[in-house]
Design an enzyme around this catalytic site. Structure first.
Site, PDB file in Angstrom:
ATOM      1  N   LYS A  97     -51.946  -9.745  16.245  1.00 14.21           N
ATOM      2  CA  LYS A  97     -52.361  -8.757  15.609  1.00 14.21           C
ATOM      3  C   LYS A  97     -52.277  -9.008  13.770  1.00 14.21           C
ATOM      4  O   LYS A  97     -51.212  -9.243  13.720  1.00 14.21           O
ATOM      5  CB  LYS A  97     -51.468  -7.262  15.695  1.00 14.21           C
ATOM      6  CG  LYS A  97     -51.757  -6.313  14.705  1.00 14.21           C
ATOM      7  CD  LYS A  97     -50.965  -5.001  14.944  1.00 14.21           C
ATOM      8  CE  LYS A  97     -51.048  -4.202  13.377  1.00 14.21           C
ATOM      9  NZ  LYS A  97     -50.194  -3.123  13.429  1.00 14.21           N
ATOM     10  N   GLY A 158     -46.545   4.409   9.239  1.00 17.37           N
ATOM     11  CA  GLY A 158     -45.437   4.991   9.088  1.00 17.37           C
ATOM     12  C   GLY A 158     -45.326   6.121   8.556  1.00 17.37           C
ATOM     13  O   GLY A 158     -44.289   6.775   8.355  1.00 17.37           O
ATOM     14  N   GLY A 185     -50.522   5.332  11.091  1.00 22.02           N
ATOM     15  CA  GLY A 185     -50.413   6.706  10.361  1.00 22.02           C
ATOM     16  C   GLY A 185     -50.645   8.065  11.381  1.00 22.02           C
ATOM     17  O   GLY A 185     -50.364   9.157  10.927  1.00 22.02           O
ATOM     18  N   ASN A 206     -46.338   3.608  16.741  1.00 26.41           N
ATOM     19  CA  ASN A 206     -44.875   3.108  16.596  1.00 26.41           C
ATOM     20  C   ASN A 206     -44.005   4.174  15.994  1.00 26.41           C
ATOM     21  O   ASN A 206     -43.243   4.961  16.768  1.00 26.41           O
ATOM     22  CB  ASN A 206     -44.959   1.960  15.996  1.00 26.41           C
ATOM     23  CG  ASN A 206     -43.543   1.032  16.079  1.00 26.41           C
ATOM     24  OD1 ASN A 206     -42.512   1.540  16.385  1.00 26.41           O
ATOM     25  ND2 ASN A 206     -43.339  -0.181  15.417  1.00 26.41           N
ATOM     26  N   THR A 207     -44.102   4.251  14.893  1.00 27.57           N
ATOM     27  CA  THR A 207     -43.003   5.088  14.288  1.00 27.57           C
ATOM     28  C   THR A 207     -43.184   6.582  14.801  1.00 27.57           C
ATOM     29  O   THR A 207     -41.780   7.162  15.076  1.00 27.57           O
ATOM     30  CB  THR A 207     -43.514   5.335  12.704  1.00 27.57           C
ATOM     31  OG1 THR A 207     -43.497   4.170  12.038  1.00 27.57           O
ATOM     32  CG2 THR A 207     -42.428   6.240  11.879  1.00 27.57           C
TER      33      THR A 207
END
Lengths: 257, 70
Positions: A97, A158, A185, A206-207
Site C-alpha cells: 500500500k 482517521g 475517513g 482502521n480507526t
C-alpha cells in the site's frame, strides 16, 4: 456477491482492515475475525532496542488474510521505495500500500511523489496499491503505469468524516479499469455502505473499528454494511424522483369524488 | 577495546569488542531475528544472510519490524 480480483488474487471479502491503534493484539485478532477480512494492512517501524517489542504478526491468521505492508511515514518517493523494499525483505510479500504523506497534520498524499514511486515499484515487481487524493487524472496515470488498484481517500485519515470527496470518487469509479478501494475517513458503517453503493470495489477501515468502544462488534457492523452496500450496487438502486409514488394502492372508496 | 555501531540512529558502544555477525548482534540485543529486517549502511540484508553478515566498527545499522498500521 461477485469476487474481488486484484492482480491475480481473488477475495470474497470487500472490507480491508488496518491494524493500527488497537488496544491489544488479542482485540485486533478478534476484530479481524469478526470483519471477515482477507486483507489487512501493516506498517514498518524501527525496533526499540531498549525494550521488548511484541510481534503483532503472530496474532494474524495468514491463511485467512493477505498482509498488505504500507509505506506510512514516507515523505517522498525515495523513502516510499526504500520502505517497500524493506517490507518485501521482511515478509516476502511483494504487495504494497503505497502512501506518501509529507504533511503530518492532514496526512494528505503527495500525488507526484506517489506516481514517481509507483513507476519504480511496478518495474521492480511490486503489486502496488496507491493511496491517493480523490483525483481522477492521477488515478488514471497510476492505472496506466501498472498499479493494481487505486485507493482514493473519503476524507483525511482517521478523521471519521465520511465521504467528503464523493463527486470525484464517482468519476474515478466510472473511469477505472482497476479496482477502486475507498480508503481513509470512513467513520461509520453507513459511510462504508455508501461507498459500496456508489460502486467502489472495496473499502479500507482502521480507526473507526480500532478505536470503537467494542472493536469486535464494530468490525461486524462494517462487514454487514459492506456486504449490504455491495449487494445493493450489484442489484441496481432504483432511480430517484421529485414527486411521490404511492407504495399503497390509493383506493377511492373513502370519498365520492 | 571498545567499538561503536550506530543502531537505529543511536551510537552503541561494545566494551568487549563487536559481535562478529548480525545474528550475534541480535542475540546480544535480545531481539528475535525471525521478526526483523535489517539495513547496513543503507543496504538491505536478507534474514537468511544474518548469520554470514560480518560487522565492522562504525557501521550504521537499522533494525526494523512490522507493527500495526492502516
Amino acid at each position: 456477491m461477485a469476487a474481488l480480483k486484484i492482480a491475480n488474487s481473488e477475495f470474497t471479502s470487500r472490507l480491508f482492515v488496518g491494524t493500527g491503534k488497537f488496544a491489544s493484539n488479542d482485540i485486533m485478532a478478534r476484530a479481524i475475525e469478526a470483519a471477515g477480512t482477507q486483507m489487512v494492512t501493516i506498517a514498518l517501524r524501527r525496533v526499540d532496542i531498549e525494550n521488548d517489542n511484541d510481534n503483532m504478526l503472530a496474532a494474524i491468521d495468514r491463511k485467512k488474510c493477505q498482509l498488505l505492508p504500507n509505506t506510512s511515514g514516507a515523505r517522498d518517493a525515495d523513502e516510499a521505495v526504500r520502505l517497500s523494499r524493506l517490507a518485501r525483505a521482511a515478509s516476502g510479500i511483494n504487495w504494497v500500500k503505497l502512501e506518501v504523506t509529507p504533511d503530518p497534520y492532514y496526512l494528505l498524499p503527495d500525488g507526484s511523489e506517489t506516481l514517481k514511486a509507483a513507476e519504480v515499484l511496478v518495474k521492480d515487481g511490486f503489486i502496488v496499491l496507491p493511496y491517493i487524493h480523490a483525483d481522477p487524472i492521477l488515478a488514471k496515470k497510476l492505472q496506466d503505469v501498472g498499479c493494481a488498484t487505486v485507493m482514493p481517500l473519503a476524507s483525511p485519515i482517521g478523521s471519521n468524516q465520511g465521504i467528503k470527496t464523493k463527486a470525484s470518487i464517482e468519476i474515478i469509479i466510472e473511469q477505472a479499469t482497476v479496482p477502486v478501494v475507498v480508503d481513509a475517513g470512513l467513520g461509520a458503517p453507513s459511510h462504508a455502505a455508501e461507498a459500496m453503493e456508489m460502486g467502489a470495489d472495496a473499502v479500507l477501515v482502521n480507526t473507526a473499528i480500532a478505536t470503537a468502544t467494542d472493536p469486535v462488534q464494530m468490525a461486524r457492523a462494517f462487514k454487514l454494511a459492506v456486504e449490504a452496500g455491495r449487494i445493493a450496487y450489484e442489484t441496481g438502486l432504483p432511480p430517484k424522483h421529485t414527486a411521490a409514488s404511492a407504495s399503497s394502492p390509493l383506493t377511492g372508496f373513502l370519498r365520492n369524488e | 577495546m571498545s567499538e561503536i555501531l550506530k543502531i537505529n540512529g543511536q551510537e552503541k558502544t561494545f566494551e568487549e569488542g563487536l559481535p562478529a555477525t548480525l545474528s550475534e548482534l541480535l542475540e546480544n540485543l535480545k531481539i528475535d531475528a525471525a521478526t526483523v529486517v535489517a539495513e547496513i549502511d543503507g543496504q538491505i540484508v536478507e534474514r537468511k544472510d544474518f548469520a554470514q553478515t560480518n560487522l565492522t566498527a562504525g557501521q550504521s545499522i537499522e533494525l526494523i519490524r512490522f507493527v500495526g498500521g492502516g
